[in-house]
Scaffold this active site. Structure first.
Site, short mmCIF file in Angstrom:
data_model
loop_
_atom_site.label_atom_id
_atom_site.label_comp_id
_atom_site.label_asym_id
_atom_site.label_seq_id
_atom_site.Cartn_x
_atom_site.Cartn_y
_atom_site.Cartn_z
CG ASP A 50 -6.57 -0.03 1.08
OD1 ASP A 50 -6.85 -1.21 1.34
OD2 ASP A 50 -6.99 0.94 1.77
CG HIS A 92 -15.01 0.08 1.34
ND1 HIS A 92 -14.33 -0.16 2.51
CD2 HIS A 92 -15.09 -1.12 0.69
CE1 HIS A 92 -14.01 -1.45 2.57
NE2 HIS A 92 -14.45 -2.04 1.48
CB CYS A 113 -2.15 -2.76 5.07
SG CYS A 113 -3.86 -2.20 4.95
CG ASP A 166 -1.99 -1.10 1.15
OD1 ASP A 166 -1.91 -1.95 0.24
OD2 ASP A 166 -2.89 -1.13 2.02
CE LYS A 213 -4.10 -4.24 1.05
NZ LYS A 213 -4.77 -3.22 1.84
CG HIS A 240 -11.32 0.93 0.10
ND1 HIS A 240 -11.37 -0.37 0.54
CD2 HIS A 240 -10.37 1.55 0.87
CE1 HIS A 240 -10.50 -0.53 1.53
NE2 HIS A 240 -9.87 0.61 1.74
CG HIS A 242 -8.51 5.09 2.67
ND1 HIS A 242 -9.51 4.89 3.60
CD2 HIS A 242 -7.97 3.87 2.44
CE1 HIS A 242 -9.56 3.61 3.92
NE2 HIS A 242 -8.64 2.96 3.23
C1 VGL Z 1 -4.70 0.79 5.61
C2 VGL Z 1 -6.31 1.66 6.98
C3 VGL Z 1 -7.24 1.51 5.99
C4 VGL Z 1 -3.27 0.40 5.44
C5 VGL Z 1 -5.62 0.62 4.61
O1 VGL Z 1 -2.79 0.33 4.29
O2 VGL Z 1 -2.59 0.16 6.47
N1 VGL Z 1 -5.05 1.30 6.80
N2 VGL Z 1 -6.90 0.99 4.81
ZN ZN Z 2 -8.32 0.94 3.23
#
Ligand code: VGL
Ligand code: ZN
Length: 247
Positions: A89, A95, A194, A51, A149, A91, A124
């Protein structure tokens, strides 16, 4: 020689030691010669870059403090690996992990979803948005797979392996297994979400997993970073610094 390859040569030596009893010392060199080490990282190891996206670095909607600092280090580390997988990430708008989806809820509060407690985040990494793009400075042209994901509207996904219901697979486990990969090094954002979930699910999925700590940065919400390291350690995830991987 990098530590990754060094460690793998030690493994080869351990395999060779079993050989001594059977065929004598020369068998070790024969065995090593029969399986020459790969100078460009080991076939059985993969770097998982989690990510590293615009929304998770300063200026992004869920900025991780110092998130941009890991980019040059990850670029450098990636050169030690033949196999690199990137997670993203990804979404849908509205979401289930977004606070904006619940009237009266604010980011960083929680709610109960059918699979358990869910932290609610600022919007995000919305599919196709600038924030969801990989950070421009991330320079890993040899990365082989980008696994997305968090695209199921009702389930969050911190882990690169399983969504937050702990059941829905992303396909990463079988991809890595089919490619004969046994050992994972995990870097990226965020350490306590993550990265940690990916590392722990990597162990659950049967891989040897190491997090390279200085190539990660954390959100650290209510002690989540310390809790994540404790959970990772209990699960059998190793913790190292990049100096032990870089040549
Ligand atoms: C993440 C919060 C929400 C991450 C992703 O990449 O750690 N944290 N979505
Ligand atoms: Zn996320």
């Amino acid at each position: 020689m990098s530590d990754v390859t060094r460690r793998d040569s030690l493994r080869l030596l351990a395999g060779g030691a079993a050989f001594i009893g059977l065929g004598g010392a020369t068998s070790i060199s024969q065995k090593l010669m029969a399986q020459p080490l790969d100078t460009n990282g080991n076939e059985k190891s993969a770097l998982i870059v989690v990510d590293v996206q615009n929304d998770f670095v300063p200026g992004g909607s869920l900025a991780v403090k110092g998130g941009d600092e890991v980019v040059p280090l990850i670029n450098q580390l990636s050169k030690q690996f033949k196999n690199v997988v990137i997670t993203q990430d990804w979404h849908n708008k509205g979401h289930a992990s977004f606070a904006s989806s619940y009237p009266g809820k604010k980011p960083f509060e929680t709610t109960e979803l059918y699979y358990g407690t869910q932290v609610l985040w600022p919007d995000h990494c919305v599919q196709g948005s600038k924030g969801a793009e990989l950070v421009k400075g991330l320079d890993i042209p040899h990365a082989q797979l980008i696994i997305r994901k968090g695209f199921h509207p009702n389930i969050d996904s911190y882990s690169g392996f399983f969504e937050a219901d702990r059941e829905t697979p992303t396909g990463l486990q079988n991809y890595l297994k089919e490619r004969g990969i046994t050992t994972l090094y995990v870097v990226g954002l965020a350490t306590d979400f993550c990265v940690a979930w990916t590392a722990m699910d990597g162990v659950t999925s049967g891989f040897n997993v190491t997090v390279i700590e200085d190539a990660t940065r954390a959100i650290d919400l209510n002690g989540s970073l310390a809790a994540a390291w404790k959970a990772m350690s209990e699960k059998g995830v190793s913790r190292i610094q990049s100096t032990s991987v870089l040549a």
